[in-house]
Design an enzyme around this catalytic site. Sequence first.
Site, PDB file in Angstrom:
ATOM      1  N   ASP A  86       0.927  -1.337  -0.033  1.00 22.48           N
ATOM      2  CA  ASP A  86       0.029   0.209   0.035  1.00 22.48           C
ATOM      3  C   ASP A  86       0.743   1.223   0.109  1.00 22.48           C
ATOM      4  O   ASP A  86       2.012   1.215  -0.309  1.00 22.48           O
ATOM      5  CB  ASP A  86      -1.080  -0.270   1.029  1.00 22.48           C
ATOM      6  CG  ASP A  86      -2.175   0.673   0.927  1.00 22.48           C
ATOM      7  OD1 ASP A  86      -2.260   1.823   1.079  1.00 22.48           O
ATOM      8  OD2 ASP A  86      -3.220  -0.083   0.576  1.00 22.48           O
ATOM      9  N   ARG A  99      -5.660  16.596   3.054  1.00 20.80           N
ATOM     10  CA  ARG A  99      -4.405  15.579   3.436  1.00 20.80           C
ATOM     11  C   ARG A  99      -3.031  15.879   2.778  1.00 20.80           C
ATOM     12  O   ARG A  99      -2.313  14.992   2.248  1.00 20.80           O
ATOM     13  CB  ARG A  99      -4.839  14.083   3.009  1.00 20.80           C
ATOM     14  CG  ARG A  99      -4.177  12.963   3.989  1.00 20.80           C
ATOM     15  CD  ARG A  99      -4.313  11.663   2.619  1.00 20.80           C
ATOM     16  NE  ARG A  99      -3.914  10.581   3.860  1.00 20.80           N
ATOM     17  CZ  ARG A  99      -3.604   9.211   3.248  1.00 20.80           C
ATOM     18  NH1 ARG A  99      -3.435   9.215   2.162  1.00 20.80           N
ATOM     19  NH2 ARG A  99      -3.589   8.361   4.119  1.00 20.80           N
ATOM     20  N   LYS A 111      -4.355  -1.002  -6.790  1.00 17.27           N
ATOM     21  CA  LYS A 111      -5.222  -0.438  -6.008  1.00 17.27           C
ATOM     22  C   LYS A 111      -5.222   1.159  -6.359  1.00 17.27           C
ATOM     23  O   LYS A 111      -3.953   1.645  -6.029  1.00 17.27           O
ATOM     24  CB  LYS A 111      -4.894  -0.614  -4.690  1.00 17.27           C
ATOM     25  CG  LYS A 111      -5.850   0.327  -3.424  1.00 17.27           C
ATOM     26  CD  LYS A 111      -5.828  -0.197  -1.918  1.00 17.27           C
ATOM     27  CE  LYS A 111      -6.534   0.493  -1.127  1.00 17.27           C
ATOM     28  NZ  LYS A 111      -6.031   0.076   0.363  1.00 17.27           N
ATOM     29  N   ASP A 132      -6.218   4.675  -5.632  1.00 15.04           N
ATOM     30  CA  ASP A 132      -6.501   5.382  -4.749  1.00 15.04           C
ATOM     31  C   ASP A 132      -6.907   6.946  -4.770  1.00 15.04           C
ATOM     32  O   ASP A 132      -6.329   7.390  -6.052  1.00 15.04           O
ATOM     33  CB  ASP A 132      -5.704   5.390  -3.495  1.00 15.04           C
ATOM     34  CG  ASP A 132      -6.489   5.615  -2.049  1.00 15.04           C
ATOM     35  OD1 ASP A 132      -7.432   5.925  -1.851  1.00 15.04           O
ATOM     36  OD2 ASP A 132      -5.855   5.341  -0.860  1.00 15.04           O
ATOM     37  N   MET A 133      -7.832   7.604  -4.281  1.00 13.81           N
ATOM     38  CA  MET A 133      -8.068   9.153  -4.384  1.00 13.81           C
ATOM     39  C   MET A 133      -8.320   9.726  -2.990  1.00 13.81           C
ATOM     40  O   MET A 133      -9.435   9.328  -2.643  1.00 13.81           O
ATOM     41  CB  MET A 133      -9.174   9.247  -5.503  1.00 13.81           C
ATOM     42  CG  MET A 133      -9.435  10.539  -6.013  1.00 13.81           C
ATOM     43  SD  MET A 133     -10.976  11.024  -5.497  1.00 13.81           S
ATOM     44  CE  MET A 133     -11.105  12.723  -6.576  1.00 13.81           C
ATOM     45  N   CYS A 166     -10.580   3.089  -5.184  1.00 14.09           N
ATOM     46  CA  CYS A 166     -10.579   3.176  -3.804  1.00 14.09           C
ATOM     47  C   CYS A 166     -10.813   4.763  -3.761  1.00 14.09           C
ATOM     48  O   CYS A 166     -10.128   5.410  -4.602  1.00 14.09           O
ATOM     49  CB  CYS A 166      -9.229   2.709  -3.290  1.00 14.09           C
ATOM     50  SG  CYS A 166      -9.214   3.233  -1.596  1.00 14.09           S
ATOM     51  N   ASP A 189     -12.799   2.479   4.667  1.00 15.36           N
ATOM     52  CA  ASP A 189     -11.526   2.314   5.833  1.00 15.36           C
ATOM     53  C   ASP A 189     -12.194   1.653   6.878  1.00 15.36           C
ATOM     54  O   ASP A 189     -11.092   1.256   7.800  1.00 15.36           O
ATOM     55  CB  ASP A 189     -10.954   3.828   5.746  1.00 15.36           C
ATOM     56  CG  ASP A 189     -10.194   4.057   4.595  1.00 15.36           C
ATOM     57  OD1 ASP A 189      -9.902   3.112   3.884  1.00 15.36           O
ATOM     58  OD2 ASP A 189      -9.572   5.201   4.583  1.00 15.36           O
TER      59      ASP A 189
END
Length: 725
Positions: free
Chosen positions: A364, A441, A474, A476-477, A524, A546
């Site tokens: 990850d 973030r 995977k 992600d955003m 995701c 999550d």
Amino acid sequence: MGIVFDEQQNVFMLQTKSTTYAIGIVEGYLGHIYYGRRVDSRDIKYLLRYEENPKTPKVNQREKNSFLDQFPMEYPEHGMGDYREAALCIRSLGGYRASESLYQSHWIQKGKKPLEGLPASFGTERECETLCITCFDPILHMEVELYYTVFEEADVITRHVQVQNKGKEAFYIEKILSASMDFDDRDFELLSLHGSWARERHIQRTSIGYGRQNMGSIKGESSHQEHPFLAVLTKGANQEFGEVYSMNFVYSGNFIAQVEKDQFDRIRMSMGIHPEGFCWKLEVGERFIAPEVVLVYSDKGLGKMTRTYHDFYRNHLIRSPYKDKKRPILINNWEATYFDFHEQKLLEIAKEAKEVGIEMLVMDDGWFGKRNADDSSLGDWFVNEDKIKGGLKQLVDQVNALGLQFGIWFEPEMVSPDSDLFREHEDWAIQIPKREITQSRAQYVLDLSRKEVVDYVYEAVAKILRSTNIAYVKWDMNRQLTTLGSVALPADRQGELYHRYMLGVYELQERILQEFPKLLLENCSGGGARFDPGMLYYSPQIWCSDDTDAIERLLIQEGTALIYPVSTIGAHVSVCPNHIVGRNTPFQTRGNVALCGTFGYELDITKLSREEKELIKQQVVNYHTYNELIREGDYYRLISYSDNKYYDSYMFVNKEKTNALLFDTQILARPNRKSRNLRLQGLEATKMYMIEGKQYSGAVLMNVGILLPEEQGDFMSRVIQIKGV
Ligand code: DGJ
């Protein structure tokens, strides 16, 4: 035949196996006559009430406004007199807002063409038929094409809209919804899905009052908070009874989903791209394609609606070669290590994972640039050799040598302020000049409306995928869009950015899949903020939330499975106390909940006890035994713990009704009760079934039910096999 045009009546009849959708033409106006249980008579145009006062404009020109404001418009436009929610709003170059597009022509063809640049359902010429009705506004010289595809066997109708500028000057599309539907109120309720981060897609039911009630997203993604789905249902409708009319949007960006109850107790239900922040300049000769809406009607409650969506998405939306296959059981290092890992740690996890039957290691966030926390390096897609000594290929080779496949995490749409990419290309971030870019973030969003940015991101991801044997990504955003601006777009095209961004995301995923057709892609978005039909067109599974706590997941997965096949729901077993809610649940319950999804682990297996590892071995056996039935079977929701707070039960039945599986969770133990009665669904009444050594008929199981002993302890769960004799 799925679509018929009755020339005498000027009525289109769209017929699926058990539904009818009828549209009538009255003096060029398209009216929505009916949607619901199948009827075969075409003599139903009276429902348009065009002979009632105020009558049509031809008969009563002086009351045209009243006509427009009560006629059940098939595709309502802004500005001429229909004050209910418009689906289309056009601004001319001169700044005037109005359009009136009247019927011009139509065609009917077998099959369905793809929507250029957009995800959409598909079907062969045997499976579906498409109707295109062309309407025309003579002042703007605008052609509005309304598309309907009828999937007869699947019991589904899809709609989308295209607008073309056939005039001599540009105009602006300020709003373009993809579907609108008017009908008489029959004491309906509204069902929608709402949530938050770690609490996605909880089911909400409310009454429908006068005025407008809408759900939507202006976050640039379909969002954690609201969902591009809407159902209107008869009051009290449940899993087995009642009428349900639903819409689901095949799009992953901004959306609006709305019901409006008007002065005449009629309901207008609409769905499409959210008009806030949207404005698209359409030059002469250009065409705009609005994304697709999937319509499902059920006369047998929510259960039938759910199963119709599940089959439709499995057969007509998801393209991945994995969609009908058992997915590899994966172990993901996110909750095991977060950013704190190196190649040796990953290899230790892989080694132990192999011993218990896990099939893939997923690395990850944190393997690239100099990323040791969430505040740097997005955009710098080269491996961090301080962490992964020897490089990525060496790690992947070692993982493969252990007998595991390898998967990797990316967040391709983002850039960290602290990254080489941002230092080199500050203008590539979505931004408004002179204004501080809102961080989220500690990251910015890349301007994917720009070709050079899409090309860069594509090459960066593809380069890694080409470099070694990667079986899974995977994608992600982790933030929403803000400070919307593209330094590459002219002032009067800034309103196109949200949608152009989505087109960029879709193009990227399409190109990656073209080059790596065998790749297993899992979308995701900070958990499940982009779990929508648009994403399913590219990836057969999406990380659902999550929140990996088994009890929280029951509600999240229930809401998700209301529409989406269980085979698409990313679900993993994690450790306790759970990292999000701190709850302790039995390992077995965590396994049973994750089985009703893609199934995998998200924990540091090297820290588990011997007993827990034995339980994993058992769960792996269960996965291999039950996955086909769970992945391809029909889903029946029996009880939801959101309604009763003690129990949660659902089951899967194979298509032949010879095999079923019951999942039952006892949330809280109840004193002084020995057993409870549970009635099953979906079986064949006349067939005999075996449960734990005892025979029952399907009729008994569905009407009389079985007795489930109360267990000692909270959060207990069991899986019960129901085998045809
Ligand atoms: C959000 C995802 O939902 C998590 O599973 C994990 O991949 C983190 N992002 C990593 O930053």
